[in-house]
Design a protein around this motif. Sequence first.
Motif, PDB file in Angstrom:
ATOM      1  N   MET A   1       8.138  14.269  -0.014  1.00  9.58           N
ATOM      2  CA  MET A   1       7.828  15.664  -0.217  1.00  9.58           C
ATOM      3  C   MET A   1       6.482  15.832  -0.920  1.00  9.58           C
ATOM      4  N   LEU A   2       6.097  14.869  -1.695  1.00  9.07           N
ATOM      5  CA  LEU A   2       4.793  14.921  -2.337  1.00  9.07           C
ATOM      6  C   LEU A   2       3.887  13.895  -1.664  1.00  9.07           C
ATOM      7  N   PRO A   3       2.976  14.361  -0.827  1.00  9.95           N
ATOM      8  CA  PRO A   3       2.141  13.417  -0.078  1.00  9.95           C
ATOM      9  C   PRO A   3       1.029  12.832  -0.946  1.00  9.95           C
ATOM     10  N   GLN A   4       1.365  11.926  -1.831  1.00 14.02           N
ATOM     11  CA  GLN A   4       0.379  11.335  -2.721  1.00 14.02           C
ATOM     12  C   GLN A   4       0.155   9.863  -2.423  1.00 14.02           C
ATOM     13  N   ALA A   5       0.743   9.345  -1.367  1.00 13.64           N
ATOM     14  CA  ALA A   5       0.563   7.931  -1.039  1.00 13.64           C
ATOM     15  C   ALA A   5      -0.882   7.645  -0.677  1.00 13.64           C
ATOM     16  N   VAL A   7      -3.564   9.051  -1.884  1.00 20.03           N
ATOM     17  CA  VAL A   7      -4.331   8.976  -3.128  1.00 20.03           C
ATOM     18  C   VAL A   7      -4.101   7.631  -3.801  1.00 20.03           C
ATOM     19  N   ALA A   8      -2.848   7.179  -3.821  1.00 22.06           N
ATOM     20  CA  ALA A   8      -2.537   5.893  -4.440  1.00 22.06           C
ATOM     21  C   ALA A   8      -3.189   4.741  -3.676  1.00 22.06           C
ATOM     22  N   LEU A   9      -3.212   4.817  -2.352  1.00 21.27           N
ATOM     23  CA  LEU A   9      -3.841   3.761  -1.566  1.00 21.27           C
ATOM     24  C   LEU A   9      -5.353   3.748  -1.771  1.00 21.27           C
ATOM     25  N   GLY A  10      -5.954   4.919  -1.895  1.00 17.71           N
ATOM     26  CA  GLY A  10      -7.382   4.989  -2.201  1.00 17.71           C
ATOM     27  C   GLY A  10      -7.686   4.415  -3.569  1.00 17.71           C
ATOM     28  N   MET A  11      -6.826   4.704  -4.545  1.00 18.60           N
ATOM     29  CA  MET A  11      -7.002   4.145  -5.879  1.00 18.60           C
ATOM     30  C   MET A  11      -6.869   2.627  -5.846  1.00 18.60           C
ATOM     31  N   ALA A  12      -5.923   2.121  -5.056  1.00 16.96           N
ATOM     32  CA  ALA A  12      -5.736   0.673  -4.951  1.00 16.96           C
ATOM     33  C   ALA A  12      -6.959   0.009  -4.329  1.00 16.96           C
ATOM     34  N   ALA A  13      -7.559   0.642  -3.335  1.00 17.70           N
ATOM     35  CA  ALA A  13      -8.752   0.084  -2.708  1.00 17.70           C
ATOM     36  C   ALA A  13      -9.918   0.036  -3.685  1.00 17.70           C
ATOM     37  N   GLU A  14     -10.060   1.088  -4.497  1.00 18.91           N
ATOM     38  CA  GLU A  14     -11.126   1.098  -5.498  1.00 18.91           C
ATOM     39  C   GLU A  14     -10.851   0.098  -6.620  1.00 18.91           C
ATOM     40  N   ALA A  15      -9.596  -0.041  -7.001  1.00 20.43           N
ATOM     41  CA  ALA A  15      -9.250  -0.961  -8.087  1.00 20.43           C
ATOM     42  C   ALA A  15      -9.422  -2.407  -7.660  1.00 20.43           C
ATOM     43  N   ALA A  16      -9.299  -2.704  -6.382  1.00 20.19           N
ATOM     44  CA  ALA A  16      -9.445  -4.078  -5.903  1.00 20.19           C
ATOM     45  C   ALA A  16     -10.854  -4.599  -6.114  1.00 20.19           C
ATOM     46  N   GLU A  17     -11.818  -3.695  -6.274  1.00 23.90           N
ATOM     47  CA  GLU A  17     -13.208  -4.101  -6.472  1.00 23.90           C
ATOM     48  C   GLU A  17     -13.498  -4.475  -7.925  1.00 23.90           C
ATOM     49  N   LEU A  18     -12.584  -4.195  -8.837  1.00 22.85           N
ATOM     50  CA  LEU A  18     -12.789  -4.530 -10.250  1.00 22.85           C
ATOM     51  C   LEU A  18     -12.501  -6.012 -10.483  1.00 22.85           C
ATOM     52  N   SER A  19     -12.703  -6.470 -11.722  1.00 21.59           N
ATOM     53  CA  SER A  19     -12.535  -7.897 -12.014  1.00 21.59           C
ATOM     54  C   SER A  19     -11.098  -8.366 -11.803  1.00 21.59           C
ATOM     55  N   ASP A  20     -10.116  -7.694 -12.383  1.00 22.52           N
ATOM     56  CA  ASP A  20      -8.711  -8.042 -12.194  1.00 22.52           C
ATOM     57  C   ASP A  20      -8.017  -6.998 -11.334  1.00 22.52           C
ATOM     58  N   GLY A  21      -8.717  -6.464 -10.387  1.00 23.03           N
ATOM     59  CA  GLY A  21      -8.197  -5.373  -9.575  1.00 23.03           C
ATOM     60  C   GLY A  21      -7.172  -5.783  -8.547  1.00 23.03           C
ATOM     61  N   HIS A  22      -7.121  -7.063  -8.216  1.00 28.23           N
ATOM     62  CA  HIS A  22      -6.155  -7.490  -7.203  1.00 28.23           C
ATOM     63  C   HIS A  22      -4.722  -7.328  -7.691  1.00 28.23           C
ATOM     64  N   MET A  23      -4.493  -7.538  -8.976  1.00 36.93           N
ATOM     65  CA  MET A  23      -3.145  -7.353  -9.520  1.00 36.93           C
ATOM     66  C   MET A  23      -2.779  -5.866  -9.496  1.00 36.93           C
ATOM     67  N   VAL A  24      -3.716  -5.012  -9.857  1.00 37.95           N
ATOM     68  CA  VAL A  24      -3.475  -3.565  -9.817  1.00 37.95           C
ATOM     69  C   VAL A  24      -3.205  -3.130  -8.386  1.00 37.95           C
TER      70      VAL A  24
END
Length: 74
Positions: A1-5, A7-24
Motif C-alpha cells: 500500500m505504501l510504494p516506497q520500495a 526509494v529504498a532500492l535507490g538508497m541501496a544503489a547510492e549506499a553501495a558506492e560508499l566504503s562499507d556500502g555493500h553491507m547496507v
Amino acid sequence: MLPQAGVALGMAAEAAELSDGHMVRNVVLFSVLVYELVGPTLTKLALTAAGEIIPEGRTNARMANKPEFPVSLD
C-alpha cells in the motif's frame, strides 16, 4: 500500500558506492524482499480483522463467485 520500495532500492544503489556500502545494500535489499512478500498478506489480514473487507472464500473458474447473502452498499 505504501510504494516506497523504489526509494529504498535507490538508497541501496547510492549506499553501495560508499566504503562499507555493500553491507547496507544487502540489508536494505533483504528488508525490501521481506516487506514485499509479507506486506500484502498482513495488510489483507488487518483489513479483514478490522471489518473493512469481507473474505470471498474459495472461487472456481467454472462457477460464478456468488455471495452467500445479498451485499448492500448502505
